[in-house]
Scaffold this active site. Structure first.
Site, PDB file in Angstrom:
ATOM      1  N   GLU A  61      -5.922 -12.344   2.590  1.00 35.53           N
ATOM      2  CA  GLU A  61      -7.060 -11.278   2.461  1.00 35.53           C
ATOM      3  C   GLU A  61      -7.543 -11.436   1.076  1.00 35.53           C
ATOM      4  O   GLU A  61      -6.926 -10.889   0.098  1.00 35.53           O
ATOM      5  CB  GLU A  61      -6.426  -9.975   2.725  1.00 35.53           C
ATOM      6  CG  GLU A  61      -5.771  -9.675   4.108  1.00 35.53           C
ATOM      7  CD  GLU A  61      -5.311  -8.353   4.374  1.00 35.53           C
ATOM      8  OE1 GLU A  61      -4.639  -8.001   5.305  1.00 35.53           O
ATOM      9  OE2 GLU A  61      -4.770  -7.543   3.123  1.00 35.53           O
ATOM     10  N   HIS A  64      -7.398  -8.116  -1.209  1.00 26.23           N
ATOM     11  CA  HIS A  64      -5.815  -7.209  -1.275  1.00 26.23           C
ATOM     12  C   HIS A  64      -5.275  -7.739  -2.542  1.00 26.23           C
ATOM     13  O   HIS A  64      -4.928  -8.822  -2.733  1.00 26.23           O
ATOM     14  CB  HIS A  64      -5.170  -7.717   0.063  1.00 26.23           C
ATOM     15  CG  HIS A  64      -3.649  -6.722  -0.252  1.00 26.23           C
ATOM     16  ND1 HIS A  64      -3.456  -5.795   0.288  1.00 26.23           N
ATOM     17  CD2 HIS A  64      -2.813  -7.238  -0.922  1.00 26.23           C
ATOM     18  CE1 HIS A  64      -2.087  -5.198   0.235  1.00 26.23           C
ATOM     19  NE2 HIS A  64      -1.729  -6.235  -0.789  1.00 26.23           N
ATOM     20  N   ASP A  89      -7.413  -2.320  -1.941  1.00 25.07           N
ATOM     21  CA  ASP A  89      -8.333  -3.292  -1.313  1.00 25.07           C
ATOM     22  C   ASP A  89      -9.779  -2.751  -1.861  1.00 25.07           C
ATOM     23  O   ASP A  89     -10.332  -1.709  -2.178  1.00 25.07           O
ATOM     24  CB  ASP A  89      -8.330  -2.803   0.233  1.00 25.07           C
ATOM     25  CG  ASP A  89      -7.103  -3.245   1.183  1.00 25.07           C
ATOM     26  OD1 ASP A  89      -6.236  -3.943   0.558  1.00 25.07           O
ATOM     27  OD2 ASP A  89      -7.237  -2.713   2.107  1.00 25.07           O
ATOM     28  N   HIS A 142       0.940  -1.234  -0.046  1.00 31.75           N
ATOM     29  CA  HIS A 142       0.316  -0.063  -0.125  1.00 31.75           C
ATOM     30  C   HIS A 142       0.877   1.220   0.003  1.00 31.75           C
ATOM     31  O   HIS A 142       0.318   2.278  -0.828  1.00 31.75           O
ATOM     32  CB  HIS A 142      -1.060   0.030   1.247  1.00 31.75           C
ATOM     33  CG  HIS A 142      -2.105  -0.684   0.880  1.00 31.75           C
ATOM     34  ND1 HIS A 142      -3.168  -0.364   0.334  1.00 31.75           N
ATOM     35  CD2 HIS A 142      -2.428  -2.067   1.506  1.00 31.75           C
ATOM     36  CE1 HIS A 142      -4.203  -1.413   0.262  1.00 31.75           C
ATOM     37  NE2 HIS A 142      -3.863  -2.453   1.194  1.00 31.75           N
TER      38      HIS A 142
END
Length: 467
Positions: free
Chosen positions: A438, A441, A377, A370
């Site tokens: 995740e 992600h 996301d 990120h």
């Protein structure tokens, strides 16, 4: 990640029928949560050396053969990989190989492995391969081997030395006694082993009247047998089938793995752009916001691929952007807060264990995708922005979701499983990679992307937005 060994009896001399059966099994395995499906030795053609020798032009294939289109499309539609063992055509008219074609979740070829060690009559028809079979998928490094390969101790030994965590064996064993070697291999080398074994009779085998014994199986690195199929004697050609699933999701590469930090960065100087103005057709959620609007920024290359993924979605679905760029200071705060939570919940854990556990959910600041502007996301919604079932809320932690936040988690509803497959297929085809703990992600250009795709270096390092 869940893996599946697919066991079925191929139709003699009918590659089209067998490819269609494989495609159906890939779809079925994906519906049960598998991320990779493995087939037995020469499953595409049947272990029929006489037929292959009699008509090599018709009975051998290349990875892009039109007859394998159903397999490639099944992988793409389901967002899973497949290891298809087939009579692989040799280059320039040379002798064919016993080949494993590995297709990725987007249906493209990840690698080809040609059997190194030939046995008996195979030597009269095929040429041996020259290199070991290796590939990476879902953060896991895999080794490939075919039947007689597995009798050579150096084969699994090299796999373990190369950093492989899972060993995939496509075989045509005719005796259950021959399967005992896999438990020893798993324990000795600390490997997950998945065996896809053949069923039915073949030609050119040592015992032509003795069918392959089936019993496709999975072993843990401890040597424990955790799943096995039947002997397959009741499976008529083109008829029934059986899937064996095993779970290796704890073997994913976490962000804290030294292999991620070891990836060099060659910053390409691509700017961060505000998706709200650069891509007005992209729906932006209000779930995560900050005063400067940093959350809405992405590198141009990541955004371009995101828009391509959205274009490929089925009618009635669109992407919803939740968070992109995250300043280093904020990333550090998130990581420290989560490690504090884990430390309070598990006072007996070591600092190293807490650091590793935290990285399942929040990236360590020094390698965070990120903070490089390469990660996003996101989720799926309907055309009017209504949410669809994804199994968990976005940003659900492993603790609160009982690991249902893992992309390949078991126990999801059919709708959630299908929606995750749709999301994965679109984003993978566009060139992004998923962090397997995740489902929301995805990233491009960062260190984790480079490790997953085998790129020599990352394109994006930590970045500050202009102004």
């Amino acid at each position: 990640m869940f893996l599946a060994a697919a066991q079925f009896t191929p139709v003699p001399r009918d590659i089209d029928a067998n490819a269609a059966r494989m495609a159906a099994l890939i779809t079925e395995a994906a519906g049960r949560g598998a991320g990779l499906v493995v087939f037995a030795e020469l499953a595409l053609s049947r272990y029929d050396l006489e037929a292959i020798a009699a008509d090599p032009e018709r009975m051998t294939v290349t990875p892009d053969d039109a007859r394998l289109a159903p397999v490639r499309e099944a992988c793409r539609a389901a967002g899973v990989g497949a290891v298809v063992n087939a009579p692989g055509r040799g280059a320039g008219g040379s002798r064919p190989h016993i080949s494993s074609f590995v297709y990725g979740p987007d249906g493209t070829l990840l690698t080809r492995y040609d059997k190194l060690h030939l046995s008996g009559a195979e030597n009269d028809l095929f040429a041996p391969g020259t290199t070991d079979g290796r590939f990476t998928l879902g953060g896991i490094r895999f080794a490939l081997a075919t039947c007689f390969d597995n009798t050579f101790p150096e084969t699994p030994e090299r796999a373990a030395a190369d950093g492989c965590r899972v060993y995939l064996a496509s075989s045509f064993h005719d005796s259950p006694e021959r399967l005992t070697l896999y438990a020893e291999m798993a324990q000795k080398h600390g490997l997950h082993i998945l065996l896809a074994n053949g069923t039915g009779t073949g030609t050119g085998v040592d015992n032509p009247d003795r069918p392959a014994c089936g019993r496709s199986s999975a072993w843990l690195p401890t040597g424990e047998l955790v799943a096995t199929a039947g002997d397959g004697t009741e499976l008529a050609p083109g008829g029934g089938s059986e899937l064996v699933l095993t779970d290796v999701r704890d073997q994913i590469t976490l962000m804290a793995d030294p292999a991620v930090a070891a990836i060099p960065v060659r910053e390409c100087a691509e700017p961060l752009v505000d998706v709200r103005t650069a891509a007005p057709g992209l729906l932006v959620s209000g779930l995560v916001q900050d005063a400067r609007g940093a959350f809405a920024h992405l590198r141009q290359g990541t955004l371009r691929r995101l828009l391509a993924a959205q274009e490929s979605l089925p009618d009635g679905l669109r992407l919803q952007f939740v968070e992109g760029y995250r300043p280093l200071a904020l990333q550090r705060r998130y990581f420290e807060e989560y490690t504090d939570e884990l430390r309070a919940a598990h006072p007996d854990w070591t600092a190293a264990r807490i650091h590793e556990a935290a990285s399942r959910y929040v990236s360590p600041p020094d390698i965070a995708p990120h903070s490089a502007g390469g990660a996003v996301d996101l989720t799926l919604v309907t055309a009017d922005g209504s949410p669809v079932d994804m199994g968990t809320p976005i940003n659900a932690s492993p603790e609160e979701s009982d690991r249902a936040c893992y992309t390949a988690a078991p126990g999801l509803s059919p709708a959630a499983r299908a929606n995750r497959r749709v999301l994965s297929a679109a984003l993978t085809a566009a060139g992004l990679v998923n962090y397997p703990t995740e489902w929301w992600h995805w990233s491009y250009g960062d260190r984790y992307w480079a490790l997953e795709t085998g790129a020599a270096h990352a394109l994006y390092g930590p970045k500050e937005p202009a102004g």
